[in-house]
Design a protein around this motif. Sequence first.
Motif, PDB file in Angstrom:
ATOM      1  N   ALA A  34      25.158 -15.386  38.953  1.00 53.44           N
ATOM      2  CA  ALA A  34      24.386 -15.757  37.855  1.00 53.44           C
ATOM      3  C   ALA A  34      24.560 -14.678  36.755  1.00 53.44           C
ATOM      4  O   ALA A  34      24.763 -14.639  35.378  1.00 53.44           O
ATOM      5  N   TYR A  35      24.891 -13.202  36.988  1.00 52.08           N
ATOM      6  CA  TYR A  35      25.046 -12.135  36.312  1.00 52.08           C
ATOM      7  C   TYR A  35      26.697 -12.055  35.694  1.00 52.08           C
ATOM      8  O   TYR A  35      26.960 -11.486  34.817  1.00 52.08           O
ATOM      9  N   ASN A  39      28.609 -16.517  33.914  1.00 51.63           N
ATOM     10  CA  ASN A  39      28.025 -15.902  32.691  1.00 51.63           C
ATOM     11  C   ASN A  39      28.948 -15.744  31.519  1.00 51.63           C
ATOM     12  O   ASN A  39      29.611 -14.486  31.726  1.00 51.63           O
ATOM     13  N   ARG A  40      29.381 -16.674  30.711  1.00 49.14           N
ATOM     14  CA  ARG A  40      30.258 -16.659  29.739  1.00 49.14           C
ATOM     15  C   ARG A  40      30.039 -15.489  28.727  1.00 49.14           C
ATOM     16  O   ARG A  40      30.977 -14.659  28.327  1.00 49.14           O
ATOM     17  N   GLU A  41      28.758 -15.233  28.438  1.00 48.02           N
ATOM     18  CA  GLU A  41      28.273 -14.127  27.723  1.00 48.02           C
ATOM     19  C   GLU A  41      28.796 -12.829  27.952  1.00 48.02           C
ATOM     20  O   GLU A  41      29.290 -11.885  27.426  1.00 48.02           O
ATOM     21  N   VAL A  42      28.536 -12.596  29.646  1.00 46.25           N
ATOM     22  CA  VAL A  42      29.147 -11.343  30.075  1.00 46.25           C
ATOM     23  C   VAL A  42      30.627 -11.136  30.242  1.00 46.25           C
ATOM     24  O   VAL A  42      31.092  -9.927  29.827  1.00 46.25           O
ATOM     25  N   GLN A  43      31.099 -12.308  30.431  1.00 46.88           N
ATOM     26  CA  GLN A  43      32.579 -12.350  30.649  1.00 46.88           C
ATOM     27  C   GLN A  43      33.339 -12.045  29.113  1.00 46.88           C
ATOM     28  O   GLN A  43      34.501 -11.593  29.229  1.00 46.88           O
ATOM     29  N   ASN A  50      26.968  -9.710  21.745  1.00 48.32           N
ATOM     30  CA  ASN A  50      26.307  -9.430  23.347  1.00 48.32           C
ATOM     31  C   ASN A  50      25.774  -8.492  23.561  1.00 48.32           C
ATOM     32  O   ASN A  50      24.637  -8.656  24.309  1.00 48.32           O
ATOM     33  N   HIS A  59      15.724 -12.275  30.392  1.00 50.87           N
ATOM     34  CA  HIS A  59      16.957 -13.197  30.965  1.00 50.87           C
ATOM     35  C   HIS A  59      16.594 -13.432  32.232  1.00 50.87           C
ATOM     36  O   HIS A  59      15.747 -12.649  32.821  1.00 50.87           O
ATOM     37  N   TRP A  70      23.090  -5.326  31.534  1.00 49.31           N
ATOM     38  CA  TRP A  70      24.021  -6.351  30.973  1.00 49.31           C
ATOM     39  C   TRP A  70      25.068  -5.640  30.531  1.00 49.31           C
ATOM     40  O   TRP A  70      26.031  -6.262  30.509  1.00 49.31           O
ATOM     41  N   HIS A  73      27.688  -4.693  33.200  1.00 48.14           N
ATOM     42  CA  HIS A  73      28.355  -5.983  33.488  1.00 48.14           C
ATOM     43  C   HIS A  73      29.459  -6.453  32.675  1.00 48.14           C
ATOM     44  O   HIS A  73      30.499  -6.525  32.782  1.00 48.14           O
TER      45      HIS A  73
END
Length: 100
Positions: A34-35, A39-43, A50, A59, A70, A73
Amino acid sequence: MRRDGWIFLTLAAVSIAVFWRVSRHEFVNYDDYAYVTMNREVQQGLTWENVKAAFGRLHGQATYWHPVTWLSHMLDCQLFGLNPAGHHLGNLFFHTVNTL
């Protein structure tokens, strides 16, 4: 070296020695998916959008607000991609600093 310096070095060495093996571990099926891995945003890493999202909204199902998590990560993904060793060694660094 003063006594405090030796204590400092010993604590750092013990923390690293005990937890070094995390560098060989994979992501775990607890919250890593999940994290991080799903998680495309984190990637995408640390982008202005972001960073704003990390501080600007809640979240998860329990509406957690933890922007530093966040950001951490996102930085890990920017530096190491989806290589779990880098993520785990980054956490080892934070754990060692906390110990000291």
